[in-house]
Design an enzyme around this catalytic site. Sequence first.
Site, PDB file in Angstrom:
ATOM      1  CB  SER A   1      -0.938   0.005   1.216  1.00 39.55           C
ATOM      2  OG  SER A   1      -0.202  -0.168   2.413  1.00 39.55           O
TER       3      SER A   1
ATOM      4  CG  ASP B   1      -4.595   4.907   7.513  1.00 36.38           C
ATOM      5  OD1 ASP B   1      -3.741   5.804   7.652  1.00 36.38           O
ATOM      6  OD2 ASP B   1      -4.456   3.944   6.751  1.00 36.38           O
TER       7      ASP B   1
ATOM      8  CG  HIS C   1      -1.372   3.546   4.746  1.00 37.83           C
ATOM      9  ND1 HIS C   1      -2.455   2.962   5.376  1.00 37.83           N
ATOM     10  CD2 HIS C   1      -0.758   2.560   4.050  1.00 37.83           C
ATOM     11  CE1 HIS C   1      -2.487   1.673   5.074  1.00 37.83           C
ATOM     12  NE2 HIS C   1      -1.472   1.402   4.282  1.00 37.83           N
TER      13      HIS C   1
END
Length: 350
Positions: free
Chosen positions: A84, A246, A249
């Site tokens: 990611s 979040d 990240h």
Amino acid sequence: MGVAGSVAPVGPRWQRARQVARLAAIGTGATAAAAVATAGVLLGQARQARRTIPLAEAPPPRCDGVYGAKFPGPPLTMVVLGDSSAAGYGVHRRRETPGALLATGLSRRTQRPVRLHRFAVVGAISAGLKHQVEAALDCRPDIAVVFIGGNDVTNRTPPALAVRYLVEAVRTLRAAGCEVVVGTCPDLGAIQPIQPPLRWLARRWSRQLAAAQTIAVVEAGGWTVSLGDLLGPRFAAEPARMFAWDRFHPSAEGYAVAAAAMLPTVLSALGAGQERRAAPTLAGGVRSLPDAAQEAARHAGTEVSGAQVRGRDRGPAGRWAQLRRRAFFGVGAVPQPGPAADSPTVEGLA
């Protein structure tokens, strides 16, 4: 009497032995209980961290396309592989993804167009690199940028297994004539929702994997850049700014810092870095690869690549490696996408 005299001391000795055994049993039981309690704390913290860190929702924006189309000459082809963090999860505009930032910076520095393909997948572990590499080879890439390792730590993939998959990917790409730059496992101990003692273990596991990745990648002919604690004190000092919503990240600014760390190594791997013209010396940061890997794991932003000393690749302690630490800390180190003229030309839509 003689028998009685010989037997008499046995009673106290057996009593002492029983006391020692009882204390040892208590000590062993306490140690076991402490281990169980510690494991329970870690499991509880892991569950809490999973509840605190939201699950992935929408996929990251696509960043594929041609950057710097106004420049002359055939385009360089870059592929971005990994998880990611390679895909750019946490941002909403394609120009904010690490792939777009790197392609923009590479295009401006080389004065050539850059064709970018992203094959990174949210949630990927090192085992998933094989399929990404197979797809990337169809593009005949000049340079591959890889971010991988964080999910291997959270999924407790054995480091040797994770590294083996990474080495296979690097070797396959190098055999195809593609240069490879790997951003090693970030320090998950820097993630705010992870609390001690789980944070300390996460930091240890992350650094161990990062060091092992560095050794393996350089041996396979690639370059590494240590991402460490997500590149410096700014992430600790300004978590609301440097992390995405979040809290796991990077944000757009966080990805820009990461791209600023990677760009000089990408340029060097392609032969566009001026500092590579000078032959490395021991005084200039060359040491054995294992020592270089440990040093890089402790200092975020350190580049490690293969080196020669007096015409030899290896010394008494193994492969020679060159360490470089660059002045990249700051988003300004990566050219920011400007007006529409600097935006990528998205294939199929242009």
